[in-house]
Design an enzyme around this catalytic site. Sequence first.
Site, PDB file in Angstrom:
ATOM      1  N   ASP A 191       4.367 -39.860  61.818  1.00  0.00           N
ATOM      2  CA  ASP A 191       5.830 -39.775  61.711  1.00  0.00           C
ATOM      3  C   ASP A 191       6.502 -40.014  63.070  1.00  0.00           C
ATOM      4  O   ASP A 191       6.147 -39.379  64.066  1.00  0.00           O
ATOM      5  CB  ASP A 191       6.203 -38.377  61.172  1.00  0.00           C
ATOM      6  CG  ASP A 191       7.647 -38.297  60.718  1.00  0.00           C
ATOM      7  OD1 ASP A 191       8.543 -38.606  61.530  1.00  0.00           O
ATOM      8  OD2 ASP A 191       7.884 -37.922  59.554  1.00  0.00           O
ATOM      9  N   ARG A 235       9.138 -39.119  64.227  1.00  0.00           N
ATOM     10  CA  ARG A 235       9.914 -37.992  64.769  1.00  0.00           C
ATOM     11  C   ARG A 235       9.048 -36.950  65.467  1.00  0.00           C
ATOM     12  O   ARG A 235       9.565 -35.952  65.955  1.00  0.00           O
ATOM     13  CB  ARG A 235      10.706 -37.328  63.626  1.00  0.00           C
ATOM     14  CG  ARG A 235      11.706 -38.262  62.976  1.00  0.00           C
ATOM     15  CD  ARG A 235      12.198 -37.699  61.665  1.00  0.00           C
ATOM     16  NE  ARG A 235      11.129 -37.630  60.661  1.00  0.00           N
ATOM     17  CZ  ARG A 235      11.290 -37.161  59.422  1.00  0.00           C
ATOM     18  NH1 ARG A 235      12.470 -36.697  59.047  1.00  0.00           N
ATOM     19  NH2 ARG A 235      10.284 -37.142  58.576  1.00  0.00           N
ATOM     20  N   HIS A 269       3.770 -31.124  60.582  1.00  0.00           N
ATOM     21  CA  HIS A 269       5.210 -30.851  60.710  1.00  0.00           C
ATOM     22  C   HIS A 269       5.804 -30.563  59.346  1.00  0.00           C
ATOM     23  O   HIS A 269       5.349 -31.099  58.325  1.00  0.00           O
ATOM     24  CB  HIS A 269       5.927 -32.031  61.380  1.00  0.00           C
ATOM     25  CG  HIS A 269       5.910 -33.302  60.601  1.00  0.00           C
ATOM     26  ND1 HIS A 269       6.983 -33.747  59.879  1.00  0.00           N
ATOM     27  CD2 HIS A 269       4.933 -34.213  60.407  1.00  0.00           C
ATOM     28  CE1 HIS A 269       6.674 -34.893  59.286  1.00  0.00           C
ATOM     29  NE2 HIS A 269       5.434 -35.199  59.583  1.00  0.00           N
TER      30      HIS A 269
END
Length: 197
Positions: A44, A46, A98
């Site tokens: 990801d 992020r 996450h």
Amino acid sequence: MPTLFKLLERNREWAAQVAQDDPDFFKILSEQQHPKYLWIGCSDSRVPANQITGLMPGEIFVHRNIANVVVHTDLNLLSVLEYAVDILKVEHIIVCGHYGCGGVRAAAQDDHIGIIDNWLRHIQDIQTLHAHELEPLDKEAQIDRLCELNVVGQANNLKRTAILREAWKRGQSIEIHSWIYSLADGRLKPLQDIIKG
Ligand code: CO
């Protein structure tokens, strides 16, 4: 092309700033790396390992895949792990998941996307294993909890690899840490530590 031009321009600015702060930085790094940490995280965009831990190039060895899965037949992960443990002699392995992980959500919802369905089967195994704990929760809480259980489950897979078992047997000191990152506030939360050797 204008977008890529911006990336190259930012790279020039970044390299100039680093060299200004520490004139030997690139010379020393180009000769060797001695990272103390191996990061196994989600792909990801992020959740960038260096940025969220405040580490510079050379400080953390990184492997990322969708939903930070540790599979015993994954030659890519095993090669990274072997190099990190046997050659670099990292002292800590951080498996970091996450909240809001798209891979975990797709697994939880049994979405059919394509090749990735096979990869996410490993997370569905964890979901099945913990069904009694997950089922009473509402849907979003289930996914959050599965994100946590996935990190711990993957760290436990890591602990059973021949690479780590051999390292601990010969007395090498390596700890495995399970962490989870919150996209909402940028904070990391430790979940479990495995300390052997
Ligand atoms: Co993810």
